[in-house]
Scaffold this motif. Structure first.
Motif, PDB file in Angstrom:
ATOM      1  N   PHE A 165     -42.908   2.347  43.906  1.00 25.11           N
ATOM      2  CA  PHE A 165     -42.612   3.703  44.378  1.00 25.11           C
ATOM      3  C   PHE A 165     -42.704   4.702  43.231  1.00 25.11           C
ATOM      4  CE2 PHE A 165     -40.389   7.336  46.044  1.00 25.11           C
ATOM      5  CZ  PHE A 165     -40.790   7.349  47.374  1.00 25.11           C
ATOM      6  N   ASP A 166     -42.199   4.329  42.065  1.00 31.29           N
ATOM      7  CA  ASP A 166     -42.321   5.209  40.893  1.00 31.29           C
ATOM      8  C   ASP A 166     -43.790   5.513  40.593  1.00 31.29           C
ATOM      9  OD1 ASP A 166     -39.673   5.685  40.315  1.00 31.29           O
ATOM     10  OD2 ASP A 166     -39.813   4.993  38.237  1.00 31.29           O
ATOM     11  N   GLU A 167     -44.635   4.509  40.675  1.00 29.17           N
ATOM     12  CA  GLU A 167     -46.048   4.715  40.355  1.00 29.17           C
ATOM     13  C   GLU A 167     -46.740   5.581  41.410  1.00 29.17           C
ATOM     14  OE1 GLU A 167     -48.159   1.313  38.940  1.00 29.17           O
ATOM     15  OE2 GLU A 167     -46.832   1.197  37.190  1.00 29.17           O
ATOM     16  N   ALA A 168     -46.322   5.451  42.675  1.00 31.72           N
ATOM     17  CA  ALA A 168     -46.870   6.327  43.716  1.00 31.72           C
ATOM     18  C   ALA A 168     -46.467   7.773  43.448  1.00 31.72           C
ATOM     19  CB  ALA A 168     -46.378   5.885  45.094  1.00 31.72           C
ATOM     20  N   MET A 169     -45.209   7.983  43.043  1.00 32.18           N
ATOM     21  CA  MET A 169     -44.756   9.337  42.683  1.00 32.18           C
ATOM     22  C   MET A 169     -45.560   9.878  41.497  1.00 32.18           C
ATOM     23  SD  MET A 169     -40.597   9.022  42.910  1.00 32.18           S
ATOM     24  CE  MET A 169     -40.309  10.696  42.336  1.00 32.18           C
ATOM     25  N   ALA A 170     -45.818   9.020  40.524  1.00 32.02           N
ATOM     26  CA  ALA A 170     -46.568   9.441  39.335  1.00 32.02           C
ATOM     27  C   ALA A 170     -47.998   9.832  39.696  1.00 32.02           C
ATOM     28  CB  ALA A 170     -46.573   8.319  38.302  1.00 32.02           C
ATOM     29  N   LYS A 171     -48.599   9.112  40.612  1.00 39.23           N
ATOM     30  CA  LYS A 171     -49.956   9.457  41.059  1.00 39.23           C
ATOM     31  C   LYS A 171     -49.969  10.807  41.763  1.00 39.23           C
ATOM     32  CE  LYS A 171     -51.384   4.627  41.406  1.00 39.23           C
ATOM     33  NZ  LYS A 171     -51.640   3.473  42.301  1.00 39.23           N
TER      34      LYS A 171
END
Length: 471
Positions: A357-363
Protein backbone atom coordinates in the motif's frame (compact mmCIF):
# COMPACT_ATOMS: atom_id res chain seq x y z
CA UNK A 1 47.31 11.06 16.27
CA UNK A 2 44.88 12.34 13.63
CA UNK A 3 44.91 10.14 10.54
CA UNK A 4 41.65 11.04 8.75
CA UNK A 5 40.17 14.44 7.93
CA UNK A 6 36.40 14.49 7.45
CA UNK A 7 33.44 16.76 6.91
CA UNK A 8 30.40 16.18 9.10
CA UNK A 9 27.10 17.15 7.48
CA UNK A 10 23.87 17.31 9.47
CA UNK A 11 20.31 17.43 8.14
CA UNK A 12 17.85 18.42 10.88
CA UNK A 13 14.83 16.96 9.11
CA UNK A 14 11.19 17.24 10.11
CA UNK A 15 11.20 13.56 11.15
CA UNK A 16 14.85 12.44 11.33
CA UNK A 17 18.17 14.11 12.07
CA UNK A 18 20.62 12.58 9.56
CA UNK A 19 24.41 12.69 9.93
CA UNK A 20 27.00 11.92 7.25
CA UNK A 21 30.78 11.66 7.78
CA UNK A 22 32.72 12.30 4.55
CA UNK A 23 36.32 11.15 4.17
CA UNK A 24 38.00 14.00 2.27
CA UNK A 25 41.08 12.10 1.16
CA UNK A 26 39.36 8.83 0.33
CA UNK A 27 36.53 10.74 -1.44
CA UNK A 28 33.90 8.50 0.14
CA UNK A 29 31.13 8.30 2.72
CA UNK A 30 32.78 7.06 5.90
CA UNK A 31 29.53 6.55 7.86
CA UNK A 32 25.91 7.67 8.13
CA UNK A 33 23.44 7.64 11.03
CA UNK A 34 20.03 9.04 11.95
CA UNK A 35 17.66 9.45 14.88
CA UNK A 36 14.31 11.11 15.56
CA UNK A 37 14.45 14.93 15.42
CA UNK A 38 13.65 16.49 18.81
CA UNK A 39 12.82 20.08 17.91
CA UNK A 40 10.03 20.36 20.52
CA UNK A 41 12.43 19.83 23.46
CA UNK A 42 16.06 20.32 22.52
CA UNK A 43 17.30 19.77 18.97
CA UNK A 44 20.57 18.39 20.36
CA UNK A 45 18.90 15.36 22.04
CA UNK A 46 18.14 13.75 18.68
CA UNK A 47 21.47 14.93 17.33
CA UNK A 48 23.41 13.36 20.22
CA UNK A 49 21.67 10.01 19.72
CA UNK A 50 22.46 10.07 16.00
CA UNK A 51 26.05 11.11 16.73
CA UNK A 52 26.52 8.13 19.09
CA UNK A 53 25.38 5.82 16.29
CA UNK A 54 27.71 7.56 13.83
CA UNK A 55 30.70 7.09 16.15
CA UNK A 56 29.93 3.36 16.45
CA UNK A 57 29.81 3.07 12.65
CA UNK A 58 33.10 4.97 12.25
CA UNK A 59 34.82 2.85 14.92
CA UNK A 60 34.13 -0.30 12.93
CA UNK A 61 36.95 1.02 10.75
CA UNK A 62 38.99 3.57 12.70
CA UNK A 63 39.08 4.91 16.31
CA UNK A 64 37.12 8.17 16.57
CA UNK A 65 40.18 9.75 18.23
CA UNK A 66 41.94 9.47 14.86
CA UNK A 67 39.18 11.34 13.01
CA UNK A 68 39.23 15.13 12.72
CA UNK A 69 36.03 16.86 11.61
CA UNK A 70 37.52 19.85 9.81
CA UNK A 71 34.05 21.34 9.32
CA UNK A 72 30.55 20.63 10.62
CA UNK A 73 27.80 22.06 8.43
CA UNK A 74 24.04 21.64 8.51
CA UNK A 75 20.73 22.20 6.77
CA UNK A 76 17.29 22.06 8.31
CA UNK A 77 13.62 21.48 7.59
CA UNK A 78 12.74 20.85 11.25
CA UNK A 79 9.54 22.34 12.68
CA UNK A 80 7.91 22.47 9.25
CA UNK A 81 10.77 24.07 7.35
CA UNK A 82 10.58 27.58 5.93
CA UNK A 83 7.02 28.90 5.39
CA UNK A 84 6.38 31.92 3.19
CA UNK A 85 3.75 33.95 1.42
CA UNK A 86 4.56 35.54 -1.95
CA UNK A 87 2.93 38.84 -2.99
CA UNK A 88 3.02 40.04 -6.60
CA UNK A 89 1.12 42.11 -9.14
CA UNK A 90 -0.37 39.87 -11.85
CA UNK A 91 -1.01 36.23 -10.78
CA UNK A 92 0.43 34.70 -13.97
CA UNK A 93 3.52 36.91 -13.96
CA UNK A 94 5.15 38.58 -10.96
CA UNK A 95 3.18 36.59 -8.37
CA UNK A 96 4.25 33.38 -10.09
CA UNK A 97 7.84 34.65 -10.43
CA UNK A 98 7.90 35.36 -6.68
CA UNK A 99 6.61 31.85 -6.00
CA UNK A 100 9.34 30.29 -8.18
CA UNK A 101 12.02 32.27 -6.34
CA UNK A 102 10.69 31.16 -2.96
CA UNK A 103 10.44 27.49 -3.90
CA UNK A 104 13.95 27.42 -5.31
CA UNK A 105 15.26 28.79 -2.02
CA UNK A 106 13.80 25.84 -0.16
CA UNK A 107 10.67 27.53 1.14
CA UNK A 108 7.17 26.15 1.28
CA UNK A 109 4.85 28.78 -0.21
CA UNK A 110 1.66 28.80 1.85
CA UNK A 111 -0.21 31.17 -0.46
CA UNK A 112 0.33 33.63 -3.31
CA UNK A 113 -1.40 37.04 -3.35
CA UNK A 114 -1.86 39.42 -6.29
CA UNK A 115 -2.84 43.02 -7.11
CA UNK A 116 -3.45 45.66 -4.42
CA UNK A 117 -4.24 43.73 -1.24
CA UNK A 118 -7.13 44.55 1.08
CA UNK A 119 -7.37 44.55 4.88
CA UNK A 120 -8.91 41.08 5.01
CA UNK A 121 -5.98 39.62 3.08
CA UNK A 122 -3.47 41.45 5.26
CA UNK A 123 -5.10 40.09 8.42
CA UNK A 124 -4.96 36.62 6.88
CA UNK A 125 -1.21 37.05 6.28
CA UNK A 126 -0.68 38.45 9.78
CA UNK A 127 -2.42 35.47 11.40
CA UNK A 128 -0.84 32.76 9.23
CA UNK A 129 2.10 30.67 10.59
CA UNK A 130 4.71 32.09 8.21
CA UNK A 131 8.39 32.90 8.61
CA UNK A 132 9.02 35.31 5.70
CA UNK A 133 7.11 37.54 3.28
CA UNK A 134 8.35 37.95 -0.30
CA UNK A 135 7.06 41.25 -1.70
CA UNK A 136 7.27 41.60 -5.48
CA UNK A 137 5.31 43.36 -8.22
CA UNK A 138 5.87 45.19 -11.47
CA UNK A 139 8.59 44.97 -14.07
CA UNK A 140 11.42 47.52 -13.79
CA UNK A 141 9.96 50.86 -14.88
CA UNK A 142 6.42 49.45 -14.95
CA UNK A 143 3.64 49.65 -12.38
CA UNK A 144 5.01 50.76 -9.01
CA UNK A 145 1.80 51.90 -7.26
CA UNK A 146 0.72 48.34 -6.43
CA UNK A 147 3.87 47.24 -4.59
CA UNK A 148 4.06 50.55 -2.70
CA UNK A 149 0.38 50.19 -1.69
CA UNK A 150 1.07 46.67 -0.39
CA UNK A 151 4.18 47.85 1.48
CA UNK A 152 2.12 50.53 3.26
CA UNK A 153 -0.51 47.94 4.22
CA UNK A 154 2.18 45.73 5.77
CA UNK A 155 3.13 48.68 8.00
CA UNK A 156 -0.48 49.63 8.79
CA UNK A 157 -1.25 46.08 9.93
CA UNK A 158 2.00 45.88 11.92
CA UNK A 159 3.15 42.60 10.36
CA UNK A 160 6.46 41.86 12.12
CA UNK A 161 7.98 39.21 9.85
CA UNK A 162 11.17 39.48 7.79
CA UNK A 163 10.25 40.94 4.39
CA UNK A 164 12.23 40.44 1.19
CA UNK A 165 11.50 43.10 -1.42
CA UNK A 166 12.12 41.95 -5.01
CA UNK A 167 9.94 44.08 -7.25
CA UNK A 168 10.04 47.10 -9.56
CA UNK A 169 13.32 48.91 -8.87
CA UNK A 170 11.58 52.27 -9.41
CA UNK A 171 9.68 51.62 -6.16
CA UNK A 172 12.71 50.55 -4.10
CA UNK A 173 13.59 53.93 -2.55
CA UNK A 174 10.02 54.61 -1.43
CA UNK A 175 9.61 51.11 0.04
CA UNK A 176 12.92 51.39 1.90
CA UNK A 177 11.74 54.70 3.40
CA UNK A 178 8.36 53.20 4.42
CA UNK A 179 9.89 50.12 6.07
CA UNK A 180 12.80 52.01 7.68
CA UNK A 181 10.48 54.53 9.35
CA UNK A 182 8.33 51.66 10.67
CA UNK A 183 11.37 49.80 12.00
CA UNK A 184 10.58 46.63 10.02
CA UNK A 185 13.07 43.88 9.29
CA UNK A 186 13.44 44.05 5.50
CA UNK A 187 15.93 43.00 2.79
CA UNK A 188 16.23 44.42 -0.74
CA UNK A 189 16.88 42.18 -3.76
CA UNK A 190 16.82 42.65 -7.54
CA UNK A 191 13.44 42.32 -9.24
CA UNK A 192 12.34 38.70 -9.69
CA UNK A 193 10.90 39.70 -13.10
CA UNK A 194 12.69 42.78 -14.47
CA UNK A 195 11.11 42.33 -17.93
CA UNK A 196 7.91 40.64 -19.04
CA UNK A 197 8.32 36.83 -18.96
CA UNK A 198 12.00 37.17 -17.95
CA UNK A 199 12.90 35.61 -14.61
CA UNK A 200 15.70 36.74 -12.31
CA UNK A 201 15.10 34.60 -9.22
CA UNK A 202 18.60 33.97 -7.88
CA UNK A 203 19.10 37.32 -6.03
CA UNK A 204 15.80 36.85 -4.15
CA UNK A 205 16.67 33.21 -3.43
CA UNK A 206 19.97 34.29 -1.93
CA UNK A 207 18.26 36.82 0.34
CA UNK A 208 15.78 34.16 1.47
CA UNK A 209 18.66 31.85 2.39
CA UNK A 210 20.35 34.66 4.33
CA UNK A 211 17.19 35.40 6.29
CA UNK A 212 16.80 31.69 6.98
CA UNK A 213 20.31 31.47 8.37
CA UNK A 214 20.15 34.70 10.39
CA UNK A 215 16.62 34.68 11.73
CA UNK A 216 14.71 31.43 11.35
CA UNK A 217 17.28 29.22 13.06
CA UNK A 218 16.75 31.04 16.34
CA UNK A 219 12.96 30.74 16.04
CA UNK A 220 13.18 27.01 15.37
CA UNK A 221 15.22 26.28 18.48
CA UNK A 222 18.39 25.68 16.48
CA UNK A 223 20.52 28.10 18.50
CA UNK A 224 21.61 25.28 20.80
CA UNK A 225 23.16 23.45 17.85
CA UNK A 226 25.39 26.35 16.84
CA UNK A 227 27.97 25.75 19.56
CA UNK A 228 28.78 22.42 17.93
CA UNK A 229 28.40 23.13 14.23
CA UNK A 230 29.72 25.86 11.94
CA UNK A 231 26.19 27.01 11.15
CA UNK A 232 22.97 26.15 9.35
CA UNK A 233 23.77 26.93 5.73
CA UNK A 234 20.34 26.56 4.14
CA UNK A 235 16.94 24.86 4.25
CA UNK A 236 17.12 21.14 3.37
CA UNK A 237 15.22 21.48 0.06
CA UNK A 238 17.69 24.17 -1.05
CA UNK A 239 20.54 21.77 -0.23
CA UNK A 240 18.94 19.06 -2.40
CA UNK A 241 18.47 21.57 -5.24
CA UNK A 242 22.12 22.64 -4.90
CA UNK A 243 23.20 18.98 -5.13
CA UNK A 244 21.05 18.56 -8.25
CA UNK A 245 22.55 21.67 -9.86
CA UNK A 246 26.18 20.73 -9.28
CA UNK A 247 25.61 17.09 -10.34
CA UNK A 248 23.89 18.25 -13.52
CA UNK A 249 26.16 21.11 -14.55
CA UNK A 250 29.52 19.96 -13.21
CA UNK A 251 32.52 22.21 -12.53
CA UNK A 252 35.70 23.18 -14.37
CA UNK A 253 37.40 20.08 -12.97
CA UNK A 254 34.56 17.52 -12.84
CA UNK A 255 31.96 16.83 -15.55
CA UNK A 256 28.29 16.84 -14.67
CA UNK A 257 25.80 14.24 -15.93
CA UNK A 258 23.46 16.66 -17.74
CA UNK A 259 19.76 17.36 -17.25
CA UNK A 260 18.10 15.47 -14.41
CA UNK A 261 14.99 15.24 -12.24
CA UNK A 262 14.88 14.40 -8.52
CA UNK A 263 11.74 12.89 -6.99
CA UNK A 264 11.75 13.31 -3.20
CA UNK A 265 8.78 11.66 -1.46
CA UNK A 266 8.32 12.55 2.20
CA UNK A 267 5.75 12.20 4.94
CA UNK A 268 4.20 15.62 4.34
CA UNK A 269 5.15 16.59 0.77
CA UNK A 270 6.52 15.33 -2.52
CA UNK A 271 9.19 17.64 -3.95
CA UNK A 272 10.30 17.57 -7.58
CA UNK A 273 13.56 19.24 -8.62
CA UNK A 274 14.46 19.53 -12.32
CA UNK A 275 17.64 20.92 -13.83
CA UNK A 276 17.49 21.87 -17.51
CA UNK A 277 16.18 24.62 -19.80
CA UNK A 278 13.16 22.61 -20.94
CA UNK A 279 12.84 24.30 -24.34
CA UNK A 280 10.45 22.68 -26.86
CA UNK A 281 11.92 19.49 -28.32
CA UNK A 282 9.30 19.03 -31.07
CA UNK A 283 8.66 21.18 -34.16
CA UNK A 284 5.59 23.40 -34.20
CA UNK A 285 5.67 24.09 -30.46
CA UNK A 286 5.86 27.67 -29.12
CA UNK A 287 6.70 28.71 -25.57
CA UNK A 288 3.90 30.53 -23.79
CA UNK A 289 3.89 32.58 -20.62
CA UNK A 290 6.51 32.85 -17.91
CA UNK A 291 9.69 30.85 -18.43
CA UNK A 292 10.71 28.31 -15.81
CA UNK A 293 14.08 28.63 -14.06
CA UNK A 294 16.78 26.17 -15.13
CA UNK A 295 16.85 24.89 -11.54
CA UNK A 296 13.17 24.42 -10.74
CA UNK A 297 11.54 23.03 -7.60
CA UNK A 298 7.89 22.32 -6.94
CA UNK A 299 6.36 21.21 -3.64
CA UNK A 300 3.12 19.26 -3.46
CA UNK A 301 1.82 19.70 0.07
CA UNK A 302 -1.12 17.36 -0.53
CA UNK A 303 1.01 14.42 -1.68
CA UNK A 304 2.74 12.91 1.33
CA UNK A 305 2.99 9.43 2.79
CA UNK A 306 1.84 10.22 6.36
CA UNK A 307 0.85 13.78 7.32
CA UNK A 308 -0.79 14.23 3.89
CA UNK A 309 -2.13 10.69 3.37
CA UNK A 310 -5.78 11.82 3.43
CA UNK A 311 -5.18 14.72 1.03
CA UNK A 312 -3.28 12.33 -1.27
CA UNK A 313 -6.39 10.15 -1.37
CA UNK A 314 -8.54 13.20 -2.13
CA UNK A 315 -6.18 14.31 -4.93
CA UNK A 316 -5.91 10.88 -6.52
CA UNK A 317 -9.24 9.22 -5.81
CA UNK A 318 -9.54 5.57 -4.81
CA UNK A 319 -9.54 4.34 -8.42
CA UNK A 320 -5.99 5.54 -9.12
CA UNK A 321 -4.66 3.95 -5.93
CA UNK A 322 -6.53 0.71 -6.73
CA UNK A 323 -4.98 0.70 -10.22
CA UNK A 324 -1.50 0.68 -8.69
CA UNK A 325 -2.59 -2.07 -6.27
CA UNK A 326 -4.03 -4.11 -9.18
CA UNK A 327 -7.14 -4.23 -6.98
CA UNK A 328 -9.73 -5.26 -9.59
CA UNK A 329 -12.07 -6.83 -7.01
CA UNK A 330 -11.91 -3.82 -4.64
CA UNK A 331 -10.71 -5.88 -1.68
CA UNK A 332 -8.53 -3.13 -0.23
CA UNK A 333 -9.90 -0.65 2.32
CA UNK A 334 -8.13 2.27 0.63
CA UNK A 335 -9.66 4.98 2.82
CA UNK A 336 -8.92 3.02 6.01
CA UNK A 337 -5.24 2.57 5.06
CA UNK A 338 -4.84 6.30 4.31
CA UNK A 339 -6.59 7.33 7.53
CA UNK A 340 -4.38 5.01 9.56
CA UNK A 341 -1.20 6.49 8.09
CA UNK A 342 -2.45 10.01 8.74
CA UNK A 343 -3.15 9.13 12.38
CA UNK A 344 0.13 7.20 12.86
CA UNK A 345 2.74 9.44 11.23
CA UNK A 346 5.71 7.41 12.49
CA UNK A 347 4.35 4.13 11.14
CA UNK A 348 6.99 1.94 9.48
CA UNK A 349 5.43 -0.70 7.18
CA UNK A 350 6.11 -4.25 8.35
CA UNK A 351 3.70 -6.61 6.60
CA UNK A 352 3.58 -7.32 2.88
CA UNK A 353 0.20 -5.60 2.73
CA UNK A 354 1.51 -2.42 4.39
CA UNK A 355 4.51 -2.31 2.07
CA UNK A 356 2.35 -2.78 -1.05
CA UNK A 357 0.00 0.00 0.00
CA UNK A 358 2.87 2.39 0.77
CA UNK A 359 4.35 1.73 -2.67
CA UNK A 360 0.98 2.33 -4.36
CA UNK A 361 0.76 5.68 -2.53
CA UNK A 362 4.31 6.50 -3.63
CA UNK A 363 3.46 5.77 -7.27
CA UNK A 364 0.44 8.07 -7.03
CA UNK A 365 2.60 10.80 -5.45
CA UNK A 366 5.22 10.42 -8.20
CA UNK A 367 2.68 10.47 -11.02
CA UNK A 368 0.70 13.47 -9.79
CA UNK A 369 3.70 15.55 -8.70
CA UNK A 370 5.44 15.01 -12.04
CA UNK A 371 2.22 15.95 -13.87
CA UNK A 372 2.11 19.21 -11.94
CA UNK A 373 5.85 19.92 -12.35
CA UNK A 374 6.35 19.30 -16.07
CA UNK A 375 5.33 21.43 -19.03
CA UNK A 376 1.91 21.16 -20.65
CA UNK A 377 0.91 21.44 -24.32
CA UNK A 378 -2.16 23.34 -25.52
CA UNK A 379 -3.43 22.75 -29.05
CA UNK A 380 -4.09 25.91 -31.09
CA UNK A 381 -5.44 26.29 -34.63
CA UNK A 382 -3.85 28.86 -36.95
CA UNK A 383 -4.07 29.70 -40.69
CA UNK A 384 -0.76 27.80 -40.98
CA UNK A 385 -2.34 24.66 -39.49
CA UNK A 386 -2.36 23.08 -36.04
CA UNK A 387 0.31 24.26 -33.61
CA UNK A 388 0.96 23.90 -29.89
CA UNK A 389 1.68 26.28 -27.04
CA UNK A 390 3.97 24.97 -24.31
CA UNK A 391 3.65 26.23 -20.74
CA UNK A 392 6.49 25.17 -18.44
CA UNK A 393 9.35 22.78 -19.15
CA UNK A 394 9.62 20.13 -21.86
CA UNK A 395 11.15 17.18 -19.95
CA UNK A 396 10.57 14.56 -22.66
CA UNK A 397 14.29 14.02 -23.21
CA UNK A 398 15.43 14.30 -19.58
CA UNK A 399 18.03 11.51 -19.27
CA UNK A 400 17.80 10.82 -15.51
CA UNK A 401 15.19 10.51 -12.79
CA UNK A 402 16.75 10.19 -9.32
CA UNK A 403 14.64 8.97 -6.41
CA UNK A 404 15.07 9.80 -2.73
CA UNK A 405 12.94 9.71 0.41
CA UNK A 406 12.22 6.78 2.71
CA UNK A 407 9.64 4.91 0.64
CA UNK A 408 11.96 4.89 -2.40
CA UNK A 409 15.21 4.24 -0.53
CA UNK A 410 13.78 1.25 1.35
CA UNK A 411 11.76 -0.20 -1.53
CA UNK A 412 12.69 -3.49 -3.14
CA UNK A 413 11.34 -2.08 -6.40
CA UNK A 414 12.28 1.64 -6.51
CA UNK A 415 12.23 1.61 -10.32
CA UNK A 416 8.54 0.70 -10.23
CA UNK A 417 7.80 3.79 -8.14
CA UNK A 418 9.86 6.13 -10.33
CA UNK A 419 8.36 4.76 -13.56
CA UNK A 420 5.03 6.24 -12.47
CA UNK A 421 6.59 9.62 -13.34
CA UNK A 422 7.31 8.73 -16.97
CA UNK A 423 5.51 10.01 -20.07
CA UNK A 424 2.08 8.46 -20.46
CA UNK A 425 0.85 8.10 -24.09
CA UNK A 426 -2.73 8.29 -22.77
CA UNK A 427 -1.96 11.85 -21.55
CA UNK A 428 0.35 13.20 -24.27
CA UNK A 429 -0.05 16.86 -23.29
CA UNK A 430 2.13 16.34 -20.18
CA UNK A 431 5.81 16.59 -21.15
CA UNK A 432 7.27 13.97 -18.81
CA UNK A 433 10.47 11.99 -19.57
CA UNK A 434 10.03 9.29 -22.23
CA UNK A 435 13.09 7.08 -21.72
CA UNK A 436 15.01 8.13 -18.62
CA UNK A 437 17.52 6.10 -16.65
CA UNK A 438 16.54 5.64 -13.01
CA UNK A 439 18.86 6.19 -10.06
CA UNK A 440 18.30 5.95 -6.30
CA UNK A 441 19.87 7.85 -3.42
CA UNK A 442 20.26 4.67 -1.35
CA UNK A 443 22.54 6.26 1.23
CA UNK A 444 20.43 9.41 1.70
CA UNK A 445 23.27 11.73 0.66
CA UNK A 446 21.65 14.37 -1.56
CA UNK A 447 21.11 17.03 1.13
CA UNK A 448 24.57 16.22 2.49
CA UNK A 449 26.10 16.67 -0.97
CA UNK A 450 24.32 20.00 -1.39
CA UNK A 451 26.05 21.18 1.78
CA UNK A 452 29.39 19.76 0.66
CA UNK A 453 29.00 21.42 -2.75
CA UNK A 454 29.06 24.83 -1.03
CA UNK A 455 32.62 24.06 0.10
CA UNK A 456 33.97 21.29 -2.18
CA UNK A 457 31.86 21.02 -5.36
CA UNK A 458 34.30 18.72 -7.19
CA UNK A 459 34.29 16.25 -4.32
CA UNK A 460 30.47 16.39 -4.06
CA UNK A 461 30.13 15.41 -7.73
CA UNK A 462 32.61 12.55 -7.42
CA UNK A 463 30.80 11.12 -4.39
CA UNK A 464 27.35 11.41 -5.98
CA UNK A 465 28.57 9.63 -9.10
CA UNK A 466 29.90 6.88 -6.85
CA UNK A 467 26.91 6.48 -4.51
CA UNK A 468 23.80 7.16 -6.62
CA UNK A 469 22.80 3.69 -7.79
CA UNK A 470 21.21 2.98 -11.18
CA UNK A 471 18.19 0.66 -10.90
Amino acid sequence: MISMKCYLTIDFGSTYTKLTAIDLVGERILATAKDITTVEDDIMIGFDKAYEKLVKEIEKEIPISQVEFVDKIACSSAAGGLKMVAIGLVPELTAEAAKKAALGAGARVMKTYSYELNSREMEEIKNSPIDIILLAGGTDGGNKECIIHNARLVVEHDIRKPIIVAGNKAASDEIERIFSEAGLDYYMADNVMPKINKLNVEPAREEIRKVFMNKIIEAKGMKKAESFISGILMPTPAAVLKAAEVLSEGTDEEDGIGDLIIVDIGGATTDIHSIGKGDPSKPGVLLKGLEDPVAKRTVEGDLGMRYSAISLLEAAGTRKIRNYLNDVDKKWDVKGHCNYRHDHIKMVPQTKEEILFDEAMAKVATELSMTRHCGVLECIYTPMGTMFNQSGKDLLNAPYIIGTGGVIVHSENPRGILEAGKFNPAEPIYLKPENPKFMVDKTYILSSMGLLAQKEPDLAIKIMKKYLIEV
